[in-house]
Design an enzyme around this catalytic site. Structure first.
Site, PDB file in Angstrom:
ATOM      1  N   ASP A 145       0.854  -1.194   0.000  1.00  0.00           N
ATOM      2  CA  ASP A 145       0.000   0.000   0.000  1.00  0.00           C
ATOM      3  C   ASP A 145       0.890   1.245   0.000  1.00  0.00           C
ATOM      4  O   ASP A 145       1.900   1.311   0.692  1.00  0.00           O
ATOM      5  CB  ASP A 145      -0.911  -0.009   1.226  1.00  0.00           C
ATOM      6  CG  ASP A 145      -2.065   0.961   1.092  1.00  0.00           C
ATOM      7  OD1 ASP A 145      -3.211   0.504   0.967  1.00  0.00           O
ATOM      8  OD2 ASP A 145      -1.823   2.192   1.125  1.00  0.00           O
ATOM      9  N   ILE A 146       0.491   2.249  -0.788  1.00  0.00           N
ATOM     10  CA  ILE A 146       1.288   3.475  -0.915  1.00  0.00           C
ATOM     11  C   ILE A 146       1.275   4.304   0.373  1.00  0.00           C
ATOM     12  O   ILE A 146       2.181   5.110   0.614  1.00  0.00           O
ATOM     13  CB  ILE A 146       0.774   4.309  -2.115  1.00  0.00           C
ATOM     14  CG1 ILE A 146       1.833   5.257  -2.635  1.00  0.00           C
ATOM     15  CG2 ILE A 146      -0.513   5.047  -1.779  1.00  0.00           C
ATOM     16  CD1 ILE A 146       1.512   5.874  -3.986  1.00  0.00           C
TER      17      ILE A 146
ATOM     18  N   ASN B 122     -13.157  -3.072   2.532  1.00  0.00           N
ATOM     19  CA  ASN B 122     -14.127  -2.009   2.754  1.00  0.00           C
ATOM     20  C   ASN B 122     -15.097  -1.975   1.586  1.00  0.00           C
ATOM     21  O   ASN B 122     -14.695  -2.109   0.430  1.00  0.00           O
ATOM     22  CB  ASN B 122     -13.414  -0.657   2.880  1.00  0.00           C
ATOM     23  CG  ASN B 122     -12.506  -0.603   4.090  1.00  0.00           C
ATOM     24  OD1 ASN B 122     -12.862  -1.100   5.164  1.00  0.00           O
ATOM     25  ND2 ASN B 122     -11.326  -0.015   3.942  1.00  0.00           N
TER      26      ASN B 122
ATOM     27  N   HIS C 299     -10.255  -4.966  -3.391  1.00  0.00           N
ATOM     28  CA  HIS C 299      -8.932  -5.209  -2.807  1.00  0.00           C
ATOM     29  C   HIS C 299      -9.064  -5.729  -1.398  1.00  0.00           C
ATOM     30  O   HIS C 299      -9.950  -5.322  -0.652  1.00  0.00           O
ATOM     31  CB  HIS C 299      -8.055  -3.951  -2.850  1.00  0.00           C
ATOM     32  CG  HIS C 299      -8.719  -2.726  -2.302  1.00  0.00           C
ATOM     33  ND1 HIS C 299      -9.633  -2.003  -3.033  1.00  0.00           N
ATOM     34  CD2 HIS C 299      -8.615  -2.110  -1.110  1.00  0.00           C
ATOM     35  CE1 HIS C 299     -10.062  -0.978  -2.305  1.00  0.00           C
ATOM     36  NE2 HIS C 299      -9.463  -1.025  -1.123  1.00  0.00           N
ATOM     37  N   LEU C 300      -8.151  -6.602  -1.064  1.00  0.00           N
ATOM     38  CA  LEU C 300      -8.062  -7.176   0.274  1.00  0.00           C
ATOM     39  C   LEU C 300      -6.851  -6.558   0.950  1.00  0.00           C
ATOM     40  O   LEU C 300      -5.730  -6.674   0.454  1.00  0.00           O
ATOM     41  CB  LEU C 300      -7.891  -8.695   0.153  1.00  0.00           C
ATOM     42  CG  LEU C 300      -7.758  -9.495   1.437  1.00  0.00           C
ATOM     43  CD1 LEU C 300      -9.058  -9.464   2.235  1.00  0.00           C
ATOM     44  CD2 LEU C 300      -7.371 -10.943   1.103  1.00  0.00           C
ATOM     45  N   HIS C 301      -7.083  -5.870   2.069  1.00  0.00           N
ATOM     46  CA  HIS C 301      -5.965  -5.333   2.849  1.00  0.00           C
ATOM     47  C   HIS C 301      -5.412  -6.447   3.733  1.00  0.00           C
ATOM     48  O   HIS C 301      -6.177  -7.140   4.418  1.00  0.00           O
ATOM     49  CB  HIS C 301      -6.437  -4.214   3.786  1.00  0.00           C
ATOM     50  CG  HIS C 301      -6.967  -2.990   3.127  1.00  0.00           C
ATOM     51  ND1 HIS C 301      -6.205  -1.855   2.933  1.00  0.00           N
ATOM     52  CD2 HIS C 301      -8.195  -2.696   2.637  1.00  0.00           C
ATOM     53  CE1 HIS C 301      -6.960  -0.910   2.358  1.00  0.00           C
ATOM     54  NE2 HIS C 301      -8.161  -1.396   2.167  1.00  0.00           N
TER      55      HIS C 301
ATOM     56  N   GLY D  74     -15.274   3.479   4.290  1.00  0.00           N
ATOM     57  CA  GLY D  74     -13.888   3.879   4.064  1.00  0.00           C
ATOM     58  C   GLY D  74     -13.314   3.443   2.737  1.00  0.00           C
ATOM     59  O   GLY D  74     -12.105   3.588   2.509  1.00  0.00           O
ATOM     60  N   GLN D  75     -14.151   2.908   1.835  1.00  0.00           N
ATOM     61  CA  GLN D  75     -13.617   2.515   0.523  1.00  0.00           C
ATOM     62  C   GLN D  75     -13.302   3.767  -0.296  1.00  0.00           C
ATOM     63  O   GLN D  75     -14.153   4.660  -0.427  1.00  0.00           O
ATOM     64  CB  GLN D  75     -14.619   1.632  -0.242  1.00  0.00           C
ATOM     65  CG  GLN D  75     -14.018   1.064  -1.525  1.00  0.00           C
ATOM     66  CD  GLN D  75     -14.970   0.139  -2.289  1.00  0.00           C
ATOM     67  OE1 GLN D  75     -16.146  -0.020  -1.926  1.00  0.00           O
ATOM     68  NE2 GLN D  75     -14.454  -0.468  -3.349  1.00  0.00           N
TER      69      GLN D  75
END
Ligand code: 5GP
Ligand code: ZN
Length: 114
Positions: free
Chosen positions: A31-32, A87, A100-102, A93-94
């Site tokens: 993640d950036i 999310n 995507h899966l955090h 919070g998306q």
């Protein structure tokens, strides 16, 4: 490929990412803007807007994404605990509307989430 989608652009190689894993169905990259010492994103190559847009046809893909998340958490040394998060929608919070899966870990997590 959806024109304005930042993750589709990463998949296409149009913008760079710190890639960890890729195969014919999925990519994983850092993640950036990490919110934990380990913060990896697992995404499908197929553009799906989010969890609520998944269909029965995506069940195998979802299983692969979770298995990859588990593998990457183990490789990152997160045996003590980690969190897999998806999310759905702005109020949750998306911010990127490509599934995507955090994979989050490396610090103590609190509950309930904010
Ligand atoms: P969401 O808030 O939609 O659940 O998660 C989107 C995630 O994508 C955020 O954690 C954000 O930091 C990350 N992100 C947004 N743009 C980029 C980018 O261009 N590159 C990378 N590697 N991560 C991004
Ligand atoms: Zn996309």
């Amino acid at each position: 490929m959806t024109q304005a989608c930042i993750f589709c652009k990463i998949i296409a190689g149009d913008i760079p990412a710190k890639l960890i894993y890729e195969d014919d169905a999925m990519l994983a990259f850092h993640d950036i803007s990490p919110v934990a010492p380990t913060h990896i994103l697992v995404i499908p190559r197929k553009h799906i807007a989010g969890p609520a847009a998944l269909t029965q046809a995506d069940e195998t893909l979802m299983g692969k994404m979770v298995n990859l998340g588990n593998d990457l958490a183990a490789k990152a040394g997160l045996q003590d605990g980690f969190r897999l998060v998806m999310n759905n929608g702005e109020s949750a919070g998306q911010t990127v509307f490509h599934l995507h899966l955090h994979v989050l870990g490396g610090r103590v997590m609190t509950w309930p989430p904010g």
